[in-house]
Design a protein around this motif. Structure first.
Motif, PDB file in Angstrom:
ATOM      1  N   THR A  54       0.821  -1.202   0.000  1.00 27.04           N
ATOM      2  CA  THR A  54       0.000   0.000   0.000  1.00 27.04           C
ATOM      3  C   THR A  54       0.857   1.254   0.000  1.00 27.04           C
ATOM      4  OG1 THR A  54      -1.675  -1.203   1.196  1.00 27.04           O
ATOM      5  CG2 THR A  54      -1.840   1.180   1.230  1.00 27.04           C
ATOM      6  N   VAL A  57       2.249   1.777  -3.451  1.00 29.49           N
ATOM      7  CA  VAL A  57       1.221   2.261  -4.374  1.00 29.49           C
ATOM      8  C   VAL A  57       0.927   3.739  -4.103  1.00 29.49           C
ATOM      9  CG1 VAL A  57      -1.218   2.063  -4.986  1.00 29.49           C
ATOM     10  CG2 VAL A  57       0.195   0.013  -4.848  1.00 29.49           C
ATOM     11  N   ASP A  58       0.829   4.106  -2.827  1.00 36.49           N
ATOM     12  CA  ASP A  58       0.572   5.505  -2.471  1.00 36.49           C
ATOM     13  C   ASP A  58       1.667   6.431  -3.002  1.00 36.49           C
ATOM     14  OD1 ASP A  58      -1.780   4.959  -1.282  1.00 36.49           O
ATOM     15  OD2 ASP A  58      -1.180   5.445   0.768  1.00 36.49           O
ATOM     16  N   LEU A  61       1.277   6.983  -6.667  1.00 35.88           N
ATOM     17  CA  LEU A  61       0.149   7.871  -6.925  1.00 35.88           C
ATOM     18  C   LEU A  61       0.403   9.296  -6.440  1.00 35.88           C
ATOM     19  CD1 LEU A  61      -2.786   5.503  -5.958  1.00 35.88           C
ATOM     20  CD2 LEU A  61      -2.157   6.263  -8.247  1.00 35.88           C
ATOM     21  N   GLY A  62       1.548   9.509  -5.829  1.00 37.89           N
ATOM     22  CA  GLY A  62       1.849  10.846  -5.330  1.00 37.89           C
ATOM     23  C   GLY A  62       1.062  11.210  -4.088  1.00 37.89           C
ATOM     24  N   LEU A  63       0.464  10.208  -3.440  1.00 41.25           N
ATOM     25  CA  LEU A  63      -0.297  10.488  -2.219  1.00 41.25           C
ATOM     26  C   LEU A  63       0.618  10.616  -1.017  1.00 41.25           C
ATOM     27  CD1 LEU A  63      -3.328   8.106  -2.779  1.00 41.25           C
ATOM     28  CD2 LEU A  63      -3.298  10.583  -2.977  1.00 41.25           C
ATOM     29  N   MET A  91      -9.475   1.888  -5.926  1.00 42.79           N
ATOM     30  CA  MET A  91      -9.321   1.383  -4.575  1.00 42.79           C
ATOM     31  C   MET A  91     -10.467   0.427  -4.264  1.00 42.79           C
ATOM     32  SD  MET A  91      -6.569   2.598  -3.542  1.00 42.79           S
ATOM     33  CE  MET A  91      -5.565   3.312  -4.827  1.00 42.79           C
ATOM     34  N   SER A  93     -12.389   0.364  -1.518  1.00 39.99           N
ATOM     35  CA  SER A  93     -13.572   0.908  -0.851  1.00 39.99           C
ATOM     36  C   SER A  93     -13.467   2.423  -0.803  1.00 39.99           C
ATOM     37  CB  SER A  93     -13.658   0.359   0.570  1.00 39.99           C
ATOM     38  OG  SER A  93     -12.487   0.721   1.267  1.00 39.99           O
ATOM     39  N   GLY A  94     -14.571   3.054  -0.434  1.00 36.85           N
ATOM     40  CA  GLY A  94     -14.580   4.501  -0.258  1.00 36.85           C
ATOM     41  C   GLY A  94     -14.422   5.245  -1.572  1.00 36.85           C
ATOM     42  N   GLY A  95     -14.156   6.547  -1.425  1.00 32.57           N
ATOM     43  CA  GLY A  95     -13.881   7.352  -2.602  1.00 32.57           C
ATOM     44  C   GLY A  95     -15.094   7.766  -3.401  1.00 32.57           C
ATOM     45  N   LEU A  96     -16.290   7.580  -2.834  1.00 29.19           N
ATOM     46  CA  LEU A  96     -17.493   7.993  -3.554  1.00 29.19           C
ATOM     47  C   LEU A  96     -18.396   8.805  -2.629  1.00 29.19           C
ATOM     48  CD1 LEU A  96     -18.353   4.599  -5.307  1.00 29.19           C
ATOM     49  CD2 LEU A  96     -17.337   6.609  -6.385  1.00 29.19           C
ATOM     50  N   LEU A  97     -19.118   9.759  -3.225  1.00 30.09           N
ATOM     51  CA  LEU A  97     -20.075  10.540  -2.444  1.00 30.09           C
ATOM     52  C   LEU A  97     -21.446   9.882  -2.566  1.00 30.09           C
ATOM     53  CD1 LEU A  97     -19.101  14.203  -3.359  1.00 30.09           C
ATOM     54  CD2 LEU A  97     -18.715  13.029  -1.205  1.00 30.09           C
ATOM     55  N   LEU A 151     -14.718   5.620 -13.395  1.00 34.52           N
ATOM     56  CA  LEU A 151     -14.035   6.872 -13.049  1.00 34.52           C
ATOM     57  C   LEU A 151     -12.550   6.784 -13.379  1.00 34.52           C
ATOM     58  CD1 LEU A 151     -15.600   7.690  -9.549  1.00 34.52           C
ATOM     59  CD2 LEU A 151     -16.237   8.622 -11.778  1.00 34.52           C
ATOM     60  N   PRO A 157      -5.992   6.457 -18.713  1.00 34.38           N
ATOM     61  CA  PRO A 157      -4.667   6.493 -18.073  1.00 34.38           C
ATOM     62  C   PRO A 157      -3.685   5.546 -18.744  1.00 34.38           C
ATOM     63  CG  PRO A 157      -6.178   5.165 -16.774  1.00 34.38           C
ATOM     64  CD  PRO A 157      -6.989   5.789 -17.873  1.00 34.38           C
ATOM     65  N   ASP A 163      -6.087  -2.016  -6.493  1.00 34.96           N
ATOM     66  CA  ASP A 163      -5.885  -2.580  -5.170  1.00 34.96           C
ATOM     67  C   ASP A 163      -6.879  -3.721  -4.978  1.00 34.96           C
ATOM     68  OD1 ASP A 163      -5.050  -2.965  -2.613  1.00 34.96           O
ATOM     69  OD2 ASP A 163      -6.230  -1.321  -1.769  1.00 34.96           O
TER      70      ASP A 163
ATOM     71  N   PHE B  19      -0.889   7.788 -24.648  1.00 31.43           N
ATOM     72  CA  PHE B  19      -0.210   7.609 -23.365  1.00 31.43           C
ATOM     73  C   PHE B  19       1.064   8.437 -23.273  1.00 31.43           C
ATOM     74  CE2 PHE B  19      -2.176   3.112 -23.319  1.00 31.43           C
ATOM     75  CZ  PHE B  19      -3.358   3.632 -22.812  1.00 31.43           C
ATOM     76  N   ARG B  24      -0.784  15.215 -23.378  1.00 32.96           N
ATOM     77  CA  ARG B  24      -1.750  15.431 -22.311  1.00 32.96           C
ATOM     78  C   ARG B  24      -1.696  16.859 -21.779  1.00 32.96           C
ATOM     79  NH1 ARG B  24      -4.491  10.896 -20.318  1.00 32.96           N
ATOM     80  NH2 ARG B  24      -3.883   9.120 -21.585  1.00 32.96           N
ATOM     81  N   LEU B 111     -15.479   9.887   3.800  1.00 33.31           N
ATOM     82  CA  LEU B 111     -15.933   8.974   2.749  1.00 33.31           C
ATOM     83  C   LEU B 111     -14.811   8.624   1.775  1.00 33.31           C
ATOM     84  CD1 LEU B 111     -19.364  10.613   1.896  1.00 33.31           C
ATOM     85  CD2 LEU B 111     -19.026   8.401   2.977  1.00 33.31           C
ATOM     86  N   GLY B 112     -13.653   9.241   1.966  1.00 35.06           N
ATOM     87  CA  GLY B 112     -12.536   8.977   1.059  1.00 35.06           C
ATOM     88  C   GLY B 112     -12.625   9.771  -0.235  1.00 35.06           C
ATOM     89  N   TRP B 113     -13.579  10.705  -0.289  1.00 34.54           N
ATOM     90  CA  TRP B 113     -13.769  11.484  -1.515  1.00 34.54           C
ATOM     91  C   TRP B 113     -12.600  12.431  -1.750  1.00 34.54           C
ATOM     92  CZ3 TRP B 113     -16.073  11.392  -5.932  1.00 34.54           C
ATOM     93  CH2 TRP B 113     -16.305  12.554  -6.673  1.00 34.54           C
ATOM     94  N   GLN B 116      -9.930  10.546  -3.284  1.00 38.59           N
ATOM     95  CA  GLN B 116     -10.260  10.317  -4.689  1.00 38.59           C
ATOM     96  C   GLN B 116      -9.926  11.555  -5.520  1.00 38.59           C
ATOM     97  OE1 GLN B 116     -11.384   7.478  -6.057  1.00 38.59           O
ATOM     98  NE2 GLN B 116     -11.415   8.431  -8.083  1.00 38.59           N
ATOM     99  N   LEU B 119      -6.507  12.122  -6.711  1.00 37.12           N
ATOM    100  CA  LEU B 119      -6.090  11.345  -7.879  1.00 37.12           C
ATOM    101  C   LEU B 119      -6.587  11.982  -9.183  1.00 37.12           C
ATOM    102  CD1 LEU B 119      -6.662   7.722  -6.526  1.00 37.12           C
ATOM    103  CD2 LEU B 119      -4.576   9.075  -6.528  1.00 37.12           C
ATOM    104  N   THR B 271      -4.326  12.298   2.721  1.00 36.78           N
ATOM    105  CA  THR B 271      -4.303  11.173   1.792  1.00 36.78           C
ATOM    106  C   THR B 271      -4.726   9.900   2.506  1.00 36.78           C
ATOM    107  OG1 THR B 271      -2.025  10.748   2.332  1.00 36.78           O
ATOM    108  CG2 THR B 271      -2.439  12.159   0.453  1.00 36.78           C
ATOM    109  N   ARG B 273      -6.294   6.701   3.923  1.00 37.37           N
ATOM    110  CA  ARG B 273      -7.254   5.740   3.394  1.00 37.37           C
ATOM    111  C   ARG B 273      -8.390   5.559   4.374  1.00 37.37           C
ATOM    112  NH1 ARG B 273      -5.267   1.796  -0.421  1.00 37.37           N
ATOM    113  NH2 ARG B 273      -3.409   2.622  -1.355  1.00 37.37           N
ATOM    114  N   VAL B 274      -9.541   5.154   3.849  1.00 38.39           N
ATOM    115  CA  VAL B 274     -10.662   4.902   4.763  1.00 38.39           C
ATOM    116  C   VAL B 274     -11.094   3.448   4.648  1.00 38.39           C
ATOM    117  CG1 VAL B 274     -11.563   7.228   4.828  1.00 38.39           C
ATOM    118  CG2 VAL B 274     -12.292   5.699   3.032  1.00 38.39           C
TER     119      VAL B 274
END
Lengths: 312, 274
Positions: A54, A57-58, A61-63, A91, A93-97, A151, A157, A163, B19, B24, B111-113, B116, B119, B271, B273-274
Motif C-alpha cells: 500500500t 502504491v501511495d 500515486l503521489g499520495l 481502490m 472501498s470509499g472514494g465515492l459521495l 471513473l 490512463p 488494489d 499515453f 496530455r 468517505l474517502g472522496w 479520490q 487522484l 491522503t 485511506r478509509v
C-alpha cells in the motif's frame, strides 16, 4: 526535475522507483526499493499484509512522498502524471459521495480532466448506464466498484493501479474483468495490481513482484518465481543412472533413484536435462515446478491468503 | 478514436500516442469548472438540513436576541442600536452557516472522496475555492433572512443604502468562516466539526465585540482586536458606524489568510485511506 520528458515509446519506464525508502517514525515500510515497470506490462504486486504494498502504491500515486529515493511515472513526478490524467487507481472501498447520482459522479470527475471520455459513453462501457440516475449510496458494492472503474478509466490512463481488484467478484466477473485488462495492456496500458491471491497473480500477470518487509524478494514471471523458491523437479527414465555424477552437477539439491526412474530436485533443472539428454540414454523427461504457494511461503515466510477467506 | 484499420507498421505506435505525456494537457484553473460548481451546488440544495439551518436558524436567533432592549432606538452612526444588533446577528448567522458549509469537507474526507480527488488534476486550492464559494452562498442566505427578519420586526433603522452595504459586506466577511469551516473540517474527524465550531463561534462572538459591546481602548478591546470575529464585525458594521480602524482590516485579512492557508495545507496532506 526530470530531464528527458515526453520520449514516447519503450525508453521511458511506465513506473520507476529508484532507491525508494519510506519510514513512518521508526517503522521502515519500504526499504530501498528499486522497481522498473515497462509500458504495457501487467504486474502483480504480491506480498503479505504489512509488506509495504500500500505504501508503495501511495507513493506511485503521489499520495505520499518517499523519505528517500525517487519515484517517477512515465518520466514525470507522480503529481505531474496525475495532473495529466496519465495514472489512475481503483481502490477497494470509499472514494465515492453517497448523495451524488452515478451520472453526477462521472460527470464531475470527467469535468476535471481535459479530454476525458464522454460521461454517458463511460457509463455505457462500464455497464452502469441503467443506474445513471441512482444515488451512489443506493448502489450495491459491485455496482460501486464498476463506478470506480468507470471513473478511473475516464482520463484514459497510461498506468492503472488496482488494489485487490477482483475482491468480491464471482468467477465469471473475474474472467471478464481480466479479459478487459489484458486488452488494455495490449494497447499499451500498464497495469499494476496489488493482491494476495496467488492464483490470480500467476494466471493474469506478466510479471510478479513479491515483497516482504518493504523489500523485493522476488521479481519475475510466475514460473520463474516458483523455480526461484523451490527449484524444479526433474523425472526421467534411465537404467543404471549414476547418482554420484548427477549430484555433482551445478544446482542439484537431491537425487533419488527408484529402479529405472530418476528424480532430481534442482534449482537449475535445465543443466541436468542437458546432461541427461546429451550424455546419457535418459528418456521421458518431465520437469515440474512446485506451486507458487510454496514459493510464496518460502520467500515471504507467511502462508498466502485463500480467496475464500476474504470477508468482503 | 480511430476505428479504421491501420497499416501494420503504425498499429503499435497508434496505440501509444494517447499515453505520451506530451499529448496530455493539464486543466486550466487547477481543474475548476462550471460542471463541478453546478453539481456541488445541487448537492448543497439537496441537503434539507443545511438549507433549513441557513434559512431559519439565524433569523430565529435575531428575534430571540434583538427583542426588547430599551436602548434599541438609541442612535449609532447613521442608524440605531437595533440596526447595529441586526448587522451583528447577521454576521454571526452567516459565520455559522458558512462554517457549517465549509465543514462538508469533513464528511467528504471520511468517505474517502478527498483522497479520490487527489487522484485527479483538481488542485487543493480550486477545491477549497468551490467549497468556500458554496459556503459563502449559504452565508448570503442567512444574511438575507436576518435582514428580512429585521424588516419584519421593524425596529432597525438606517438608510437603505447603508442597509444594503452592511448586508453585502457581511456576506463577503462570511468568507473567513467558510475557510475556517473547511480548515476545522479537516482537523476534526467526521461530524464533530460543528460541535466545535458551534460553541466556538459563539465564544468568538462574545470575545470579538459581536454580541456584547466592548468599550474602545480598554484592555478587553485590545484582546478582542486579535480574535477572528472582531475584524469582520467592524467591517460589516462600518457603513452604519462610519468607523473603521486599520487594525480591524488587518485582523480580517490575517485571519482569512490563516484559515485559507490552513485548509489548503490540510488538504494537500490529506491522503488517509478509509
Amino acid at each position: 526535475m526530470t530531464t528527458s520528458t515526453a520520449t514516447p515509446g519503450s525508453t521511458t519506464p511506465a513506473i520507476r522507483l529508484a532507491g525508494v525508502t519510506r519510514t513512518f517514525g521508526s517503522v521502515v515500510a519500504v526499504d530501498d526499493l528499486d522497481l522498473t515497470v515497462r509500458p504495457g506490462e501487467v504486474v502483480a504486486f504480491l506480498g503479505p499484509n504489512g509488506a509495504g504494498k500500500t505504501t508503495t502504491v501511495d507513493m506511485i500515486l503521489g499520495l505520499s512522498a518517499p523519505t528517500r529515493g525517487e519515484v517517477s511515472v512515465l518520466g514525470l513526478s507522480p503529481r505531474d502524471a496525475i495532473a495529466r490524467g496519465l495514472v489512475s487507481a481503483v481502490m477497494q472501498s470509499g472514494g465515492l459521495l453517497k448523495d451524488l447520482t452515478v451520472r453526477e459522479t462521472v460527470r464531475l470527475t470527467a469535468s476535471l480532466f481535459p479530454g476525458a471520455a464522454d460521461p454517458d459513453d463511460a457509463l455505457e462501457r462500464a455497464g452502469i448506464a441503467g443506474l445513471a440516475d441512482r444515488k451512489v449510496g443506493k448502489c450495491s458494492g459491485g455496482e460501486q466498484q464498476r463506478l470506480r472503474f468507470a471513473l478511473a478509466l475516464l482520463p484514459d490512463p497510461a498506468v492503472l493501479l488496482l488494489d485487490e481488484p477482483t475482491t468480491g467478484m464471482d468467477v465469471e466477473g473475474r474472467r471478464s474483468f481480466w479479459a478487459a485488462i489484458r486488452d488494455d495492456a495490449a494497447r499499451g496500458r500498464t497495469v499494476m495490481f496489488a493482491t494476495h491471491y496467488l492464483e490470480e497473480a500467476d494466471q493474469y500477470a506478466d510479471r510478479i513482484v513479491l515483497v516482504r518487509q518493504g523489500r523485493i524478494v522476488a521479481d519475475g514471471s510466475g514460473a520463474e518465481i516458483k523455480a526461484l523458491a523451490s527449484g524444479r523437479t526433474l523425472r526421467a527414465t534411465l537404467a543404471g543412472a549414476d547418482a554420484h555424477a548427477l549430484a555433482g552437477l551445478p544446482g542439484v539439491e537431491s537425487v533419488e533413484i527408484r529402479g529405472d526412474s530418476v528424480v532430481v530436485h534442482a534449482a537449475n533443472t535445465d543443466t541436468v536435462a542437458r546432461h541427461l539428454l546429451t550424455e546419457t540414454a535418459a528418456r521421458d523427461l518431465e520437469i515440474t515446478s512446485r506451486g507458487l504457494e510454496d514459493a510464496f511461503v518460502t520467500l515471504t515466510g507467511t502462508p498466502a491468503a485463500e480467496p475464500q477467506e476474504d470477508p468482503r | 478514436m480511430n476505428d479504421t484499420a491501420l497499416p501494420a507498421a503504425s498499429a503499435t505506435a497508434a496505440a501509444t500516442p494517447g499515453f505520451d505525456p506530451a499529448t496530455r494537457a493539464v486543466p486550466r484553473w487547477g481543474g475548476l469548472n462550471r460542471t463541478l460548481v453546478g453539481i456541488e451546488l445541487r448537492r448543497v440544495l439537496r441537503n434539507r438540513r443545511t438549507v433549513i439551518f441557513a434559512f431559519v436558524f439565524p433569523s430565529a436567533l435575531f428575534f430571540a436576541f434583538a427583542g426588547s432592549q430599551d436602548y434599541a432606538n438609541e442612535s449609532v452612526g447613521v442608524g440605531n442600536v437595533s440596526a447595529y444588533i441586526m448587522v451583528s446577528m447577521a454576521l454571526y448567522g452567516a459565520a455559522l452557516t458558512a462554517a457549517s458549509g465549509g465543514t462538508a469537507v469533513a464528511l467528504e474526507r471520511s468517505l474517502g472522496w478527498s483522497r479520490q480527488l487527489r487522484l485527479t488534476p483538481l488542485s487543493p486550492v480550486s477545491y477549497i475555492l468551490v467549497k468556500t464559494l458554496l459556503a459563502v452562498l449559504l452565508g448570503a442566505v442567512a444574511v438575507t433572512m436576518v435582514n428580512v427578519a429585521g424588516l419584519v420586526q421593524g425596529k432597525p433603522d438606517m438608510p437603505a443604502a447603508t442597509w444594503v452595504a452592511c448586508a453585502l459586506l457581511t456576506v463577503v466577511c462570511s468568507l473567513v468562516f467558510a475557510a475556517l469551516g473547511v480548515f476545522v473540517g479537516y482537523l476534526v474527524p467526521g461530524e464533530n466539526a460543528m460541535q466545535i465550531l458551534g460553541p466556538g463561534l459563539a465564544l468568538l462572538s462574545f470575545l470579538g465585540n459581536v454580541f456584547i459591546p466592548i468599550t474602545k481602548g480598554t484592555t478587553m478591546w485590545w484582546v478582542a482586536s486579535t480574535t477572528p470575529m472582531f475584524g469582520v464585525a467592524e467591517i460589516s458594521r462600518w457603513p452604519l458606524t462610519r468607523e473603521l480602524d486599520w487594525y480591524s482590516v488587518l485582523n480580517a485579512v490575517a485571519w482569512l489568510a490563516v484559515f485559507v492557508g490552513g485548509a489548503a495545507w490540510r488538504m494537500s496532506r490529506d491522503t488517509a485511506r478509509v
